[in-house]
Design an enzyme around this catalytic site. Sequence first.
Site, PDB file in Angstrom:
ATOM      1  CG  ASP A  17     -67.481 -13.809  62.183  1.00  0.00           C
ATOM      2  OD1 ASP A  17     -68.298 -13.448  63.043  1.00  0.00           O
ATOM      3  OD2 ASP A  17     -66.449 -13.176  61.920  1.00  0.00           O
TER       4      ASP A  17
ATOM      5  CG  HIS B 132     -63.033  -7.506  80.128  1.00  0.00           C
ATOM      6  ND1 HIS B 132     -63.547  -6.249  80.065  1.00  0.00           N
ATOM      7  CD2 HIS B 132     -63.217  -8.053  78.923  1.00  0.00           C
ATOM      8  CE1 HIS B 132     -64.030  -6.045  78.852  1.00  0.00           C
ATOM      9  NE2 HIS B 132     -63.836  -7.130  78.146  1.00  0.00           N
TER      10      HIS B 132
HETATM   11  C1  PEP Z   1     -63.376 -15.977  62.443  1.00  0.00           C
HETATM   12  O1  PEP Z   1     -64.446 -15.409  62.252  1.00  0.00           O
HETATM   13  O2  PEP Z   1     -63.268 -17.195  62.645  1.00  0.00           O
HETATM   14  C2  PEP Z   1     -62.113 -15.211  62.431  1.00  0.00           C
HETATM   15  C3  PEP Z   1     -60.942 -15.810  62.435  1.00  0.00           C
HETATM   16  O3  PEP Z   1     -62.211 -13.877  62.445  1.00  0.00           O
HETATM   17  P1  PEP Z   1     -62.592 -12.993  63.759  1.00  0.00           P
HETATM   18  O4  PEP Z   1     -62.611 -13.909  64.922  1.00  0.00           O
HETATM   19  O5  PEP Z   1     -61.558 -11.954  63.808  1.00  0.00           O
HETATM   20  O6  PEP Z   1     -63.946 -12.481  63.367  1.00  0.00           O
HETATM   21 MG    MG Z   2     -64.488 -13.398  61.507  1.00  0.00          MG
END
Ligand code: PEP
Ligand code: MG
Length: 577
Positions: free
Chosen positions: A455, A190
């Site tokens: 993701d 952090h």
């Molecule tokens: C992603 O998964 O790329 C996204 C934009 O969503 P988050 O990072 O909020 O999971």
């Molecule tokens: Mg995401």
Amino acid sequence: MELQGKGAAPGVAVGRVYVYNKKISIPAERFISAGEEQSHLNRYLSVKEQALEELEKIKVSMSKVDPSKAEIFGAQKEIIEDIIINEEIPAKIKNERWAGDWAIYTVYETVLSVLRKTADSLIAERSSDFEDVRALLLRFWNNETTTGLSDLAEPVIIAAEDLLPSDIGAIGDKKNILAILLEKGGITSHTAIIAKSCGIPAVVCVSQLLEHVKNSQLAAVNADEGKIILDPDNAIVGDYNKKKEIFLNEKKETAAFLKNDGCTACGVKIDIGLNISSADASELGASEYTDSVGVFRTEFIYMGRSTLPTEEEQFLIYKKTLESYGDRPVVLRTLDIGGDKKLESTELPREDNPFLGNRALRFCFSRPDIFKTQIRATLRASVFGNLWLMLPMVGSLDDIRKAKEFITLTKKELKKENKPFKEIKIGIMIEIPAIAYIADLAAKEVDFASIGSNDLIQYLCAADRMNSAVEEYYQSFHPSMLRLIKETIAAFDSAGKPISICGEMGSDPLAIPVLLGLGMRKLSMGSASVAAVKRVLAGLTIVQCEELAAGALQLSTADEIKEFLNNKCSTGHTPRH
Ligand code: PEP
Ligand code: MG
């Protein structure tokens, strides 16, 4: 003398060292006499209050710099309020006559020893917050109300064993911190995240740092390379000052691009979206430099509070956002909770694999009451602008159909109540490979999509995005990723539906040429990246990008692709790889 660590926040600095050698004190094992219990108890309660106030102050000041990072301090406040800890510490003082500081130290240590052993990286990561909170409580217990850093009189390079995020947060004038050098720390700690948000160069993991540095010693720091030179001679000082000037000029030159349109050198307009997590002025300030909100991570409205946000509260936040963008699209993503994001107001079942569990849309399906409130608020806000509603964690057409039906039913409900709403666009995040592979089918059922590369990479490569132990397996440039992005863009293009990217890849200078070459024309990013992305775009032509993408697609590994791009790209500024 030269020391080497890991660069955690970019930049160059030359200046005098300020050694901050306050170690986190370990209190002695100590028992109190009969009759002293109440005073130790009261002192614990007052120390708790002081720490809560301090964290709130820092949270508010950090939210002006980077609202999403301010949440770190909200999470730390919750630890202080933790029910078990708050039963245990007073019990040890009252029943076993432990001295208050010893009770604080030991009760936290018991929790920490469990957290440290867990294989779950999310939980293990939480342990640093527990350590920070404990150190803060003990600091107040010892009447160290100021850290000695809060009143720095002149610009210095801070050298310390470790710093709490609150140590940096509490420094009023951050201009007085030329750089931060830490013996411990981590790139993803952090403290490092906050240094980066504040634009302070930081080098962490510098072995034996405190043995070598002295107060007021001159140092030259190149945080990009993790390099520190102690007692640099005039030539080195000159060289580093030049480097610093180049770095600052680069920053200034980049900042000049902020007002420009997102446009390639060959004149192709690229839509610049903004990623936000609140409707605060600090975030919406970038509305004048962006074409849309590419993703509003609405879960942040739900986090860091003990009750769920009401329909009215949400309505006002969405309305404000839509009004700020006028006719321009605002993509509101429905609640994406689960995975690394927790709700304090609602107990989520403990899962062994939360990223593969009851997350985002799945969670909303399992809690139609929560989902309904949000959909009602978004629909009611729709009359105030150009609303695009986006569903996260979509894995199948069943998910899309179920969500659309839910939205239709909610519309009927509002109609009955005579509450106005406009027709809105409904889209999906492409972050589960299963939906990416049938993007052609999905494109027939939705109005738009956005690639959630953060993701998508973790699910495609089976590498937890939060686990630094598997960092090398989390590959944005994996050939599979490039192929999948290519096919997804093509599917939405042939359906004539907009497609964007709102994960980190969308603002990565090395990835942008490939994305453009694969046909992407909409990039969405945090406000801090807008100017840099526009600058990168201004140095590219589509023909060049198509050649690069074609070349990258011929290669077999992420390393080969990165090397190829690094060699070919001459954007010349701060590549991330
Ligand atoms: C992603 O998964 O790329 C996204 C934009 O969503 P988050 O990072 O909020 O999971
Ligand atoms: Mg995401």
